[in-house]
Write a protein that holds these residues in place. Structure first.
Motif, PDB file in Angstrom:
ATOM      1  N   GLY A 197       0.796  -1.221   0.000  1.00 62.36           N
ATOM      2  CA  GLY A 197       0.000   0.000   0.000  1.00 62.36           C
ATOM      3  C   GLY A 197       0.827   1.268   0.000  1.00 62.36           C
ATOM      4  N   THR A 198       1.914   1.273  -0.779  1.00 65.27           N
ATOM      5  CA  THR A 198       2.786   2.453  -0.838  1.00 65.27           C
ATOM      6  C   THR A 198       2.882   2.958  -2.267  1.00 65.27           C
ATOM      7  N   ILE A 199       3.274   4.211  -2.413  1.00 65.54           N
ATOM      8  CA  ILE A 199       3.529   4.802  -3.725  1.00 65.54           C
ATOM      9  C   ILE A 199       4.866   5.546  -3.657  1.00 65.54           C
ATOM     10  N   ASP A 200       5.498   5.756  -4.812  1.00 64.61           N
ATOM     11  CA  ASP A 200       6.739   6.531  -4.847  1.00 64.61           C
ATOM     12  C   ASP A 200       6.476   7.892  -5.486  1.00 64.61           C
ATOM     13  N   PHE A 201       7.526   8.706  -5.620  1.00 67.96           N
ATOM     14  CA  PHE A 201       7.350  10.059  -6.118  1.00 67.96           C
ATOM     15  C   PHE A 201       6.847  10.079  -7.560  1.00 67.96           C
ATOM     16  N   GLU A 202       7.291   9.128  -8.376  1.00 64.28           N
ATOM     17  CA  GLU A 202       6.805   9.084  -9.758  1.00 64.28           C
ATOM     18  C   GLU A 202       5.324   8.716  -9.785  1.00 64.28           C
ATOM     19  N   ASP A 203       4.892   7.856  -8.853  1.00 65.46           N
ATOM     20  CA  ASP A 203       3.472   7.503  -8.779  1.00 65.46           C
ATOM     21  C   ASP A 203       2.600   8.717  -8.478  1.00 65.46           C
ATOM     22  N   VAL A 204       3.149   9.660  -7.715  1.00 62.55           N
ATOM     23  CA  VAL A 204       2.385  10.875  -7.408  1.00 62.55           C
ATOM     24  C   VAL A 204       1.950  11.554  -8.699  1.00 62.55           C
ATOM     25  N   LEU A 205       2.880  11.691  -9.656  1.00 65.30           N
ATOM     26  CA  LEU A 205       2.531  12.304 -10.933  1.00 65.30           C
ATOM     27  C   LEU A 205       1.605  11.406 -11.743  1.00 65.30           C
ATOM     28  N   LEU A 206       1.925  10.110 -11.793  1.00 65.16           N
ATOM     29  CA  LEU A 206       1.103   9.175 -12.574  1.00 65.16           C
ATOM     30  C   LEU A 206      -0.334   9.108 -12.064  1.00 65.16           C
ATOM     31  N   LEU A 207      -0.489   9.053 -10.741  1.00 61.14           N
ATOM     32  CA  LEU A 207      -1.835   8.955 -10.169  1.00 61.14           C
ATOM     33  C   LEU A 207      -2.610  10.257 -10.347  1.00 61.14           C
ATOM     34  N   THR A 208      -1.913  11.398 -10.229  1.00 58.70           N
ATOM     35  CA  THR A 208      -2.606  12.672 -10.452  1.00 58.70           C
ATOM     36  C   THR A 208      -3.083  12.763 -11.894  1.00 58.70           C
ATOM     37  N   VAL A 209      -2.236  12.344 -12.835  1.00 50.52           N
ATOM     38  CA  VAL A 209      -2.640  12.305 -14.244  1.00 50.52           C
ATOM     39  C   VAL A 209      -3.851  11.390 -14.412  1.00 50.52           C
ATOM     40  N   GLY A 210      -3.796  10.223 -13.774  1.00 53.19           N
ATOM     41  CA  GLY A 210      -4.903   9.281 -13.891  1.00 53.19           C
ATOM     42  C   GLY A 210      -6.218   9.849 -13.369  1.00 53.19           C
ATOM     43  N   VAL A 211      -6.157  10.534 -12.220  1.00 54.80           N
ATOM     44  CA  VAL A 211      -7.361  11.138 -11.651  1.00 54.80           C
ATOM     45  C   VAL A 211      -7.924  12.211 -12.584  1.00 54.80           C
ATOM     46  N   LEU A 212      -7.076  13.082 -13.089  1.00 59.14           N
ATOM     47  CA  LEU A 212      -7.549  14.179 -13.945  1.00 59.14           C
ATOM     48  C   LEU A 212      -8.088  13.674 -15.278  1.00 59.14           C
ATOM     49  N   GLU A 213      -7.503  12.594 -15.808  1.00 61.06           N
ATOM     50  CA  GLU A 213      -7.977  12.059 -17.088  1.00 61.06           C
ATOM     51  C   GLU A 213      -9.267  11.265 -16.929  1.00 61.06           C
ATOM     52  N   SER A 214      -9.434  10.593 -15.797  1.00 64.07           N
ATOM     53  CA  SER A 214     -10.611   9.746 -15.621  1.00 64.07           C
ATOM     54  C   SER A 214     -11.801  10.494 -15.022  1.00 64.07           C
ATOM     55  N   ARG A 215     -11.542  11.644 -14.422  1.00 61.59           N
ATOM     56  CA  ARG A 215     -12.612  12.406 -13.793  1.00 61.59           C
ATOM     57  C   ARG A 215     -12.640  13.829 -14.351  1.00 61.59           C
TER      58      ARG A 215
END
Length: 755
Positions: A197-215
């Motif tokens: 259940g952890t994320i790294d610094f690159e995941d921060v960008l990837l997940l933010t991109v994912g949220v903005l693209e999907s919502r």
């Protein structure tokens, strides 16, 4: 632009434009539509974009809460926030890409995903090691660092594990290990993060991109919040960061980017100048402004920098900016050749010592090298010369005990809950302004108006406190009327992003770590083929990035610039090394004419060769005599590593150290260092003490043969050391041993002084 003729904000807006040159003013007043600023080193790009933001806010074109300025380092973001506050635009957000994305992710995660945001990994190395071990792969420290870097590159270029091998081949990248093996470690690493259940610094960008693209609803909420974007160091943006920026902007084009393709030095992390170079193609209506007036460096340094790029190739080279120096002339750059690396380090330390003796401040001097592994020799040489230094990237300023204690005291004083000692100091300060209050508080913990003598622990503690005093003075000048509560808030904000104040010590740093910094005097060392450019730079683009890296190093210097190289690695080694190809055409005798163009050198830069031996003499135009190699006293192998040369034996050869003598030497060193307020390593390093305890010299000549024991140290400490080696606590050690000369006489012997 909104008309605000008779109001105070209009007056403030006009005042923001004062003191800007025509090109900077053009940047500051270009408030609408896409804007591309091509800004060379030292041309005032941060000044231009912060004044643009402030002008936009004060003129009413931009609401401060709707502006987001992003850059790449916490230090740069902190500096930008400080400048914006001073210009009256303190409400503007200035953040790194990662911190801006993390803030949005934390805010929208419950709505978009549900639950708490996964825990952020501070360092991924340990998890990468575990992932490799799961696959039966054992990585040493260097391999672990390299494989972790490959995983980071893959993620910012949006490459999944299954595509890693193909992506590496397409990019012309040479992986540190078999590509399939790295892909396997990458995949295992991703699985481990998911399990925990952890994320790294690159995941921060990837997940933010994912949220903005999907919502789309969340994306619109972000775009309603931020309507104006400013991106500093745009040449360093990665494909993933550009994707996030496009989502933030949403095609509106209220975007100002600032960069210099000639300072692209992070392609190994996924950075690319392609987005900067292609900005006009993507935004045909963009306003483009070029900043070429160099306010940082003398014409001599600027001329060398321009000359360095004249032979550059590739897309970045075609967009290079010819800088025009604005400062008065200064000294010519010095090109220095040495017989070996230790001689180069010692020669550099001597030059720095001379600058300090002439009144230069240590904090205005830097030694820059290609790899961090080169720092050891320079740390030792500066310590031997009694020069204070700081290794960039070492201990964090805000974690130092004295700084943490000072922060607690200042916080208590700001709340009105200071202890009796601090209360008395504040009362003594009377109605003094903020700096006076800070001085009063810190005086209770050792700060004084004048520094203690020497360069020891007491001086280091004083320097930390003095840095806080200087910061208070700068803060008060920028925010008149601010008190202790505001200053404590500033310290907290700086600590959160590690935006440290200036310290008094010569900076040792890699060329990459020096980006964004500047000094009065810069020493660029180790400039040989195989180091600059580095051996693994094989393609033309990789070699050109090495040229740009050296360009960044050159443009860090304001006044004095020294470029040096060594012909061999160790004393007595074969002189097979060649100066960097990038110096061709720039150095006298290196196939180059005098630099020309609008800001040429005006005269040939000087070149000297360091003479062999450690007496510190230099002569011009004479090939140095090679020094005899230092060999292991047990197996006879030529010693190359600095620590081995200190011990006079290979690291793997058995140690015959006299433990009791070593203990006595350490105790004695602590006493002498304390008496003189010096760090212990300035008296003798641990390696030198170990060598003495192994060699057990019986006279001065034997002592002088131990590396790290020079004439000055013999004169100062020789009698004590020989007395301890003889097993006594007193007596005349200066006469010890058959044929042993006195300490004073031997210290004057030029042959020994050269040791």
């Amino acid at each position: 632009m909104t008309e605000t003729t008779a109001d105070s904000s209009a007056f403030g807006a006009d005042a923001v434009l004062e003191g800007l040159d025509p090109e900077q003013r053009a940047v500051a007043t270009a408030l609408r539509g896409p804007v591309c600023v091509l800004a060379g080193a030292g041309t005032g790009k941060t000044r231009a974009i912060t004044h643009r933001i402030a002008y936009g806010v004060l003129s009413g074109v931009m609401a401060p809460q709707q502006v987001l300025a992003v850059t790449f380092t916490a230090r740069a973001a902190g500096e930008m926030r400080g400048r914006l506050r001073a210009l009256g635009a303190g409400a503007v957000q200035a953040r790194t890409f990662h911190s801006a994305a993390l803030r949005q992710l934390q805010f929208f995660w419950p709505k978009a995903i549900g639950g708490a945001v996964p825990r952020l990994l501070e360092r991924k190395v340990q998890l990468v090691a575990e992932a490799a071990a799961r696959g039966g792969i054992r990585l040493d420290r260097a391999d672990l660092r390299d494989v972790t870097g490959e995983i980071e590159w893959a993620k910012v270029t949006q490459t999944v594990p299954d595509d890693y091998a193909a992506a590496v081949a397409a990019a012309g990248r040479t992986p540190p290990r078999d590509a399939a093996e790295i892909a396997g470690v990458y995949a295992a690493y991703e699985r481990l993060k998911g399990e925990r259940g952890t994320i790294d610094f690159e995941d921060v960008l990837l997940l933010t991109v994912g949220v903005l693209e999907s919502r789309p609803d969340i994306a619109e909420q972000v775009r309603a919040q931020y309507r104006h974007f400013v991106v500093d160091e745009y040449q360093d943006v990665s494909p993933l960061q550009q994707r996030l920026l496009d989502l933030w902007d949403g095609g509106r084009g209220n975007l100002c980017v600032v960069g210099d393709a000639s300072q692209t030095i992070y392609s190994f992390t996924g950075a690319t100048p392609a987005f900067l170079l292609g900005f006009r193609a993507r935004h045909p209506d963009a306003t483009e402004v070029r900043l070429v007036r160099d306010y940082r460096s003398t014409p001599q340094v600027v001329g060398l920098a321009n000359g360095l790029l004249r032979h550059a190739r590739g897309p970045a080279a075609r967009a290079r900016l010819e800088l025009v120096a604005q400062r008065p002339p200064g000294p010519e750059p010095v090109f220095q050749e040495y017989p070996d690396e230790p001689a180069e380090a010692e020669g550099t330390a001597r030059r720095i010592r001379a600058l300090l003796d002439g009144g230069a401040r240590p904090s205005e001097i830097a030694v820059l090298f290609r790899t961090n592994g080169q720092s050891e020799l320079y740390e030792q040489a500066l310590a031997d010369a009694g020069v204070p230094y700081q290794l960039r990237g070492a201990e964090r300023f805000f974690e130092r005990p004295e700084v943490r204690e000072a922060g607690l005291l200042l916080r208590g004083a700001a709340r009105g809950g200071a202890d009796a000692e601090v209360d008395g100091a504040l009362a003594g300060a009377g109605g003094a302004e903020l700096p006076g209050h800070v001085r009063a508080v810190l005086a209770t913990r050792g700060w004084t108006p004048t520094p203690p003598a020497g360069v020891g622990a007491a001086r280091e503690r004083w320097e930390s406190l003095a840095a806080l005093v200087r910061l208070a003075e700068e803060f008060a000048a920028a925010r008149p009327g601010a008190g202790l509560p505001e200053f404590v808030a500033e310290l907290d904000a700086r600590a959160a992003v590690q935006h440290v104040p200036t310290m008094e010590g010569v900076t040792l740093a890699s060329l990459h770590a020096a980006k964004g910094l500047e000094w009065d005097a810069v020493f660029l060392v180790g400039l040989t083929e195989g180091m600059v450019p580095i051996t693994h730079a094989r393609t033309e683009e990789q070699v050109e990035e090495e040229r740009r890296l050296l360009y960044v190093g050159v443009t860090r210097a304001r006044e004095r610039l020294t470029l040096s190289w060594a012909l061999s690695r160790s004393p007595g080694g074969r002189a097979t090394r060649q100066p960097s190809r990038f110096l061709d055409g720039l150095r006298p005798g290196g196939g180059g004419a005098v630099l020309g163009g609008p800001v040429g050198l005006g005269a040939r830069a000087s070149v000297t060769r360091g003479v062999a031996g450690r007496a510190g003499r230099e002569e011009v135009g004479r090939r140095p005599r090679p020094r005899a190699p230092i060999r292991c006293r047990l197996c006879g192998r030529v010693l190359a590593e600095a620590a081995e040369r200190k011990l006079l034996r290979c690291a793997d050869c058995p140690s015959d150290v006299d433990e009791e003598l070593y203990r006595r030497l350490r105790d004695w060193r602590e006493e002498r260092a304390s008496e003189a307020s010096l760090p212990a390593y300035v008296v003798f390093t641990d390696a030198t003490l170990t060598a003495i305890a192994e060699e057990r010299p019986g006279d001065v000549r034997a002592l002088s043969r131990i590396p790290g024991v020079n004439a000055a140290k013999i004169a100062r400490y020789g009698e004590d050391v020989l007395r301890l080696c003889a097993g006594g606590s007193d007596g005349a050690a200066g006469q010890a041993g058959a044929g042993g000369a006195s300490v004073a006489a031997l210290g004057q012997d030029r042959g020994i002084a050269g040791k």
